[in-house]
Enzyme design. Structure first.
Site, PDB file in Angstrom:
ATOM      1  N   HIS A 306       7.560   1.972   0.394  1.00  9.06           N
ATOM      2  CA  HIS A 306       8.896   2.123   0.975  1.00  9.06           C
ATOM      3  C   HIS A 306       8.857   3.224   2.018  1.00  9.06           C
ATOM      4  O   HIS A 306       8.153   4.219   1.850  1.00  9.06           O
ATOM      5  CB  HIS A 306       9.921   2.494  -0.113  1.00  9.06           C
ATOM      6  CG  HIS A 306      11.331   2.248   0.289  1.00  9.06           C
ATOM      7  ND1 HIS A 306      12.047   3.143   1.049  1.00  9.06           N
ATOM      8  CD2 HIS A 306      12.141   1.184   0.091  1.00  9.06           C
ATOM      9  CE1 HIS A 306      13.257   2.651   1.260  1.00  9.06           C
ATOM     10  NE2 HIS A 306      13.344   1.464   0.695  1.00  9.06           N
ATOM     11  N   ASP A 364      12.378  -4.798  -4.573  1.00 13.72           N
ATOM     12  CA  ASP A 364      12.013  -6.226  -4.494  1.00 13.72           C
ATOM     13  C   ASP A 364      10.975  -6.647  -5.515  1.00 13.72           C
ATOM     14  O   ASP A 364      10.689  -7.839  -5.638  1.00 13.72           O
ATOM     15  CB  ASP A 364      11.500  -6.531  -3.079  1.00 13.72           C
ATOM     16  CG  ASP A 364      12.616  -6.403  -2.068  1.00 13.72           C
ATOM     17  OD1 ASP A 364      12.482  -5.607  -1.125  1.00 13.72           O
ATOM     18  OD2 ASP A 364      13.654  -7.053  -2.265  1.00 13.72           O
TER      19      ASP A 364
END
Ligand code: SDX
Length: 429
Positions: A306, A364
């Site tokens: 991320h 996700d």
């Protein structure tokens, strides 16, 4: 005392800038006067060190793994609220009391139907079109139905647009799904909650009554909460940039959906499930982790890493818990993909490559597994993400438009092309 930052240039000049502080989080150097004072631009492709705006909506501390919506920790909102309360919070800045929630639900519920002519937009698409392609087209087309009555400088018009988008996205997502499987559209029902209504529009068929499963509805509702907003991510920045030109909110949200579709962003949940299917079983994990670490191999572990979180994404932990609940409720606690994901996460978190690069599972990583267990096909995962993120996009768009200081976004560049040269007519080239 006002904080300052000084830029000392090699030609002896020095330029001073104010340093601005927020409620929490890093200060910012206000460089708006840089070009005027120095004739230079900053250079920050990917905006690794750039704050594009000031905002009061969402705060992320990537090192501590903290996510706050209007100051409330995501863990507390996921435990004590439903998605419609979080919509109210993001749009209005405060959690609703019972009366405020009742009025908000009443208004949203009565905007869930779409103009019946919108049904014809779907027939223009192939049945096997990716539902995100359908979503970009149909949401953008809402402009054709509401654009003429929409003055973005009018607070009331902005408010009605927010209600329409929050209320109609579930209907449109369900229509995209029904169209892709050749089943008739299911109209919304006013006696169901926001998320129960969505699940019924997705899975009911005219041939029989649809039975709402409150455990599954609560799980999907929590998934919506986890995806509702996330500061200035790529799709939110897209919505803000589109909105900065004065484009109507339906066009801006369609732009956000287009950006979210990418596998590096909202498309990662679909890509992650495809990756898990490709890995197949725990014996192959080593091979794929090796590929993810290989500079010459473009393969990345989808659902890992991320830009901001260099610690656990707090949403991933909540998503894993939700996954566990749903699989248990459905008697799928031995689900092979869930077990594979747990094993993959363990291997990666013990591997120096991921530890040193601070790569952790993100929102996700588990969302695809729980959505698949809920009966949502892989191709619909990013549509679900878009449905939930619409309220965040709208809140960010409203905040920008309401800011008297906002200007059209127009970045500059470092030009490395050809110097000025003469164009020769064809016969001389
Ligand atoms: C979302 O921004 C948001 O807030 C987004 C989001 C939201 O709610 O809006 O949180 C939703 O988009 C989550 C992210 C979903 N994407 C994925 O899961 C796709 C896989 N992840 C990567 O593509 C990547 O981690 C990004 C795109 C998410 C972040 O990319 P960055 O910040 O530009 O980091 P990077 O690509 O520069 O990676 C740093 C290093 C690189 O190695 P070096 O060049 O330094 O040697 O880590 C490596 C990368 O190669 N790396 C990975 C990896 N992610 C980064 N290596 C293997 N597998 C991965 N998943």
């Amino acid at each position: 005392m006002d904080k300052k930052a000084t830029l000392n240039l090699s030609d002896g000049r020095s330029v001073e800038f104010p340093v601005l502080g927020g409620t929490i989080g890093p200060d910012v150097v206000d460089i708006r006067s840089l070009y005027g004072k120095s004739g230079m631009f900053t250079y920050d492709p990917g905006f690794m060190s750039t704050a594009s705006c000031s905002s009061t909506i969402t705060y992320i501390d990537g090192d501590a793994g903290v996510l706050l919506y209007r100051g409330y920790p995501i863990e507390q909102l996921a435990a004590h609220c439903d998605f419609i309360e979080v919509c109210y919070l993001l749009l209005n800045g405060e959690l609703p009391n019972a009366a405020q929630k009742g009025e908000f639900v009443h208004t949203v519920t009565r905007h869930t139907m779409v103009h019946d002519q919108l049904n014809r937009f779907f027939t223009g698409f192939r049945r096997d079109a990716h539902p995100m392609a359908t979503m970009v087209g149909v949401v953008g087309a809402l402009s054709a139905f509401y654009h003429d009555s929409l003055d973005i400088t009018d607070h009331e018009h902005r408010k009605i647009a927010a209600f329409r988008l929050v209320a109609k996205l579930p209907t449109i997502v369900a229509m995209a799904y029904k169209y892709s499987i050749g089943q008739p559209f299911v109209y919304p029902r006013n006696d169901l909650s926001y998320t129960a209504n969505f699940m019924r529009m997705m899975f009911a068929v005219p041939a029989e009554e649809y039975k709402v499963n409150p455990v599954l509805v609560r799980a999907l509702d929590r998934i919506f909460i986890l995806h509702a907003d996330h500061e200035q991510n790529a799709s939110t920045s897209t919505v803000r940039l589109a909105g900065s030109s004065g484009a109507n909110p339906f066009a801006c949200i369609a732009a956000g959906i287009a950006c979210l579709w990418g596998p590096a962003h909202g498309g990662a949940n679909e890509a992650c499930l495809q990756m898990l299917e490709e890995i197949g079983n725990v014996d192959h994990i080593g091979k794929y982790v090796k590929r993810a670490k290989d500079k010459d191999d473009s393969f990345k572990l989808m659902g890992f890493g991320h830009r901001v979180y260099k610690n656990h994404d707090p949403r991933a932990k909540l998503m894993r818990e939700t996954c566990h609940e749903v699989l248990n409720e459905l008697g799928l606690h031995n689900d092979r993909l869930f077990k594979l994901a747990i094993a993959l996460e363990k291997v990666a978190l013990e591997d120096d490559y991921f530890v040193s690069k601070k790569l952790y599972p993100n929102v996700d990583f588990y969302s695809g597994i729980v959505q698949r267990a809920l009966g949502i096909p892989t191709s619909m995962f990013t549509c679900i993400f878009a449905l939930a993120r619409t309220v965040g996009w709208i809140a960010q768009w409203q905040e920008m438009i309401a800011d008297p200081e906002y200007k059209i976004g127009r970045p500059r560049q470092l030009y490395k092309g050809a110097p000025r040269r003469e164009a020769k007519p064809l016969e001389k080239r």
